[in-house]
Design an enzyme around this catalytic site. Structure first.
Site, PDB file in Angstrom:
ATOM      1  N   CYS A  42      30.209  35.805  38.686  1.00  0.00           N
ATOM      2  CA  CYS A  42      30.137  36.943  37.763  1.00  0.00           C
ATOM      3  C   CYS A  42      28.680  37.250  37.429  1.00  0.00           C
ATOM      4  O   CYS A  42      27.946  36.374  36.967  1.00  0.00           O
ATOM      5  CB  CYS A  42      30.917  36.659  36.482  1.00  0.00           C
ATOM      6  SG  CYS A  42      30.933  38.067  35.345  1.00  0.00           S
ATOM      7  N   LYS A  95      34.229  30.152  42.926  1.00  0.00           N
ATOM      8  CA  LYS A  95      34.066  31.529  43.382  1.00  0.00           C
ATOM      9  C   LYS A  95      32.578  31.846  43.387  1.00  0.00           C
ATOM     10  O   LYS A  95      31.887  31.616  42.391  1.00  0.00           O
ATOM     11  CB  LYS A  95      34.802  32.507  42.468  1.00  0.00           C
ATOM     12  CG  LYS A  95      34.682  33.961  42.919  1.00  0.00           C
ATOM     13  CD  LYS A  95      35.332  34.914  41.932  1.00  0.00           C
ATOM     14  CE  LYS A  95      35.130  36.352  42.405  1.00  0.00           C
ATOM     15  NZ  LYS A  95      35.609  37.324  41.409  1.00  0.00           N
ATOM     16  N   HIS A 151      33.157  36.530  47.042  1.00  0.00           N
ATOM     17  CA  HIS A 151      33.080  37.946  46.694  1.00  0.00           C
ATOM     18  C   HIS A 151      32.046  38.553  47.626  1.00  0.00           C
ATOM     19  O   HIS A 151      30.872  38.181  47.591  1.00  0.00           O
ATOM     20  CB  HIS A 151      32.657  38.106  45.233  1.00  0.00           C
ATOM     21  CG  HIS A 151      32.685  39.525  44.766  1.00  0.00           C
ATOM     22  ND1 HIS A 151      32.964  39.872  43.462  1.00  0.00           N
ATOM     23  CD2 HIS A 151      32.472  40.703  45.416  1.00  0.00           C
ATOM     24  CE1 HIS A 151      32.928  41.193  43.336  1.00  0.00           C
ATOM     25  NE2 HIS A 151      32.613  41.699  44.515  1.00  0.00           N
ATOM     26  N   ASN A 201      37.226  38.407  48.573  1.00  0.00           N
ATOM     27  CA  ASN A 201      37.333  39.299  47.428  1.00  0.00           C
ATOM     28  C   ASN A 201      36.323  40.426  47.591  1.00  0.00           C
ATOM     29  O   ASN A 201      35.271  40.246  48.179  1.00  0.00           O
ATOM     30  CB  ASN A 201      37.053  38.513  46.131  1.00  0.00           C
ATOM     31  CG  ASN A 201      37.053  39.381  44.894  1.00  0.00           C
ATOM     32  OD1 ASN A 201      36.150  39.294  44.069  1.00  0.00           O
ATOM     33  ND2 ASN A 201      38.043  40.228  44.743  1.00  0.00           N
ATOM     34  N   ASP A 212      36.766  44.992  47.160  1.00  0.00           N
ATOM     35  CA  ASP A 212      37.390  46.185  47.749  1.00  0.00           C
ATOM     36  C   ASP A 212      38.743  45.892  48.390  1.00  0.00           C
ATOM     37  O   ASP A 212      39.113  46.503  49.394  1.00  0.00           O
ATOM     38  CB  ASP A 212      36.461  46.836  48.787  1.00  0.00           C
ATOM     39  CG  ASP A 212      35.224  47.456  48.168  1.00  0.00           C
ATOM     40  OD1 ASP A 212      35.203  47.612  46.933  1.00  0.00           O
ATOM     41  OD2 ASP A 212      34.278  47.773  48.914  1.00  0.00           O
ATOM     42  N   ALA A 223      41.287  42.236  42.180  1.00  0.00           N
ATOM     43  CA  ALA A 223      40.851  42.203  40.783  1.00  0.00           C
ATOM     44  C   ALA A 223      40.887  43.586  40.141  1.00  0.00           C
ATOM     45  O   ALA A 223      41.760  43.883  39.319  1.00  0.00           O
ATOM     46  CB  ALA A 223      39.453  41.604  40.690  1.00  0.00           C
TER      47      ALA A 223
END
Length: 379
Positions: free
Chosen positions: A94, A137, A165, A199, A201, A223
């Site tokens: 994040c 992640k 991601h 992860n 799109d 998400a």
């Protein structure tokens, strides 16, 4: 098989909480007394629920996503929930300030030694005792070589899963995901026996399955699209996307059943109701479950909504709140006026004293009286 990742929960917020089963909502809650500025909260302090789950639906499917920057704190927080969840996931992807603050989230990508230490601590302390896996992640690094080196280090810690991601840390959601490194990442993960999820799109179940097959991944994470319409996890063969009205109907009912905090419910409804709909603005102006049900045409839940409003303290008349606000403002204004009046009186007294002192020093002739005060000092 579908797994559900909870929102990132910071280790500091979990440590010190108490677990209980709520008989009314049938949920498991981790709560603490709000300190309200006190080092030791009073006995009648209000409670704050930090994390909550519905075991009837989420048992064996919920992944606790932790925000942490310290191995010991990570273990302390994970131990509180480990018996009730299917796995612990460390958020190292994040990029938002609330997450990167204090070295959490994507900030961990700049401190790989610390990230690996956190994962090793969790694998050593949590996996043997609770028999659940630890995952992480991450985001892409600037080059494929850097990404590969990091993935290898992470997989060597003993984790069971890694989600990539497909964006770098500076990239925003509006920028297209980069999938050029994805096959390499999945191959490295599989070398270590680690499951790899992708992860970025991914908009629906059918697309997720197709992309996973294309790049050799073990699955995909959805998400943003899930916030707009959770039925994106349903394949076209099973009906595809449901209408926003059906979704909001089901969501409001679920929120009422577990007596969800209204502020959170209202925020999520703002994601579910399309902005172009006429009810969008009125729904955003609601202040209770009752008004929300009336606005969205969900009168069938009104009775339950009123009961939940009463339990959550949302049933106070708006007029009463407005009157209290006005009274508080009037009190503040009066206090300000009194303070200002006192200052003005004090200023007048000081001015009069000053004038008297000057007149005592001034000469008595008419000519000298008309001169400015400093003339008297010239002798």
């Amino acid at each position: 098989m579908s797994m559900y990742y909870g929102p990132e929960t910071v280790d500091h917020s979990m440590i010190g909480t108490t677990r209980r089963f709520n008989e009314d909502s049938k949920t498991i809650e981790w709560f603490r007394a709000t300190s309200q500025g006190h080092k030791d909260p009073p006995a009648d302090a209000k409670e704050s629920i930090i994390y909550r789950m519905l075991p009837e639906i989420e048992k064996d499917k919920l992944i606790f996503q932790i925000g942490t920057s310290d191995p010991d704190r990570a273990v302390q927080a994970a131990r509180l929930v480990a018996a009730d969840v299917a796995g612990i996931d460390v958020n190292a992807g994040c990029p938002k300030p609330f997450s990167t603050h204090g070295g959490m989230g994507a900030a961990l990508l700049k401190t790989p030694d610390k990230l690996c230490a956190i994962l090793e601590a969790l694998v050593k302390a949590i996996t043997p005792e609770f028999e659940i896996g630890i995952s992480v992640k991450i985001r892409l690094l600037q080059t494929a070589a850097e990404t590969e080196a990091l993935v290898r280090r992470l997989c060597a810690t003993g984790i069971t899963g890694l989600t990539i991601h497909c964006r770098t840390t500076p990239m925003r959601p509006r920028e297209a995901a980069i999938r050029g490194q994805l096959r390499m990442i999945t191959e490295v993960c599989h070398e270590y026996g680690v499951a790899c999820l992708m992860n970025g799109d991914v908009e629906n179940r059918d697309q997720a399955i197709k992309l996973a097959e294309e790049f050799g991944a073990d699955g995909a994470m959805i998400a943003t699209s899930a916030e707009k319409n959770p039925s994106c996890f349903r394949s076209v063969a099973d009906g595809g996307l449901a209408s926003w009205r059906d979704i909001t109907d089901a969501y409001v009912k679920a929120a009422l059943d577990v007596e969800n905090r209204y502020g959170n419910t209202k925020y999520l409804l703002s994601q579910l109701v399309p902005g172009k709909e006429k009810v969008y603005q009125p729904a955003n102006q609601c202040k209770s479950y009752s008004s929300t049900c009336q606005t969205l045409g969900l009168d069938k839940y009104l009775e339950q909504a009123r009961e939940v409003d009463s339990k959550l303290g949302l049933d106070q008349p708006i007029q009463g709140k407005a009157a209290k606000k006005a009274a508080n403002k009037k009190a503040r204004d009066n206090a300000s006026a009194l303070a200002a009046g006192g200052q003005m009186a004090k200023s007048r007294d000081n001015t009069q004293k000053k004038k008297k002192a000057l007149s005592d020093r001034a000469p008595n002739t008419q000519t000298e009286k008309s001169e400015p005060a400093p003339v008297a000092l010239t002798g």
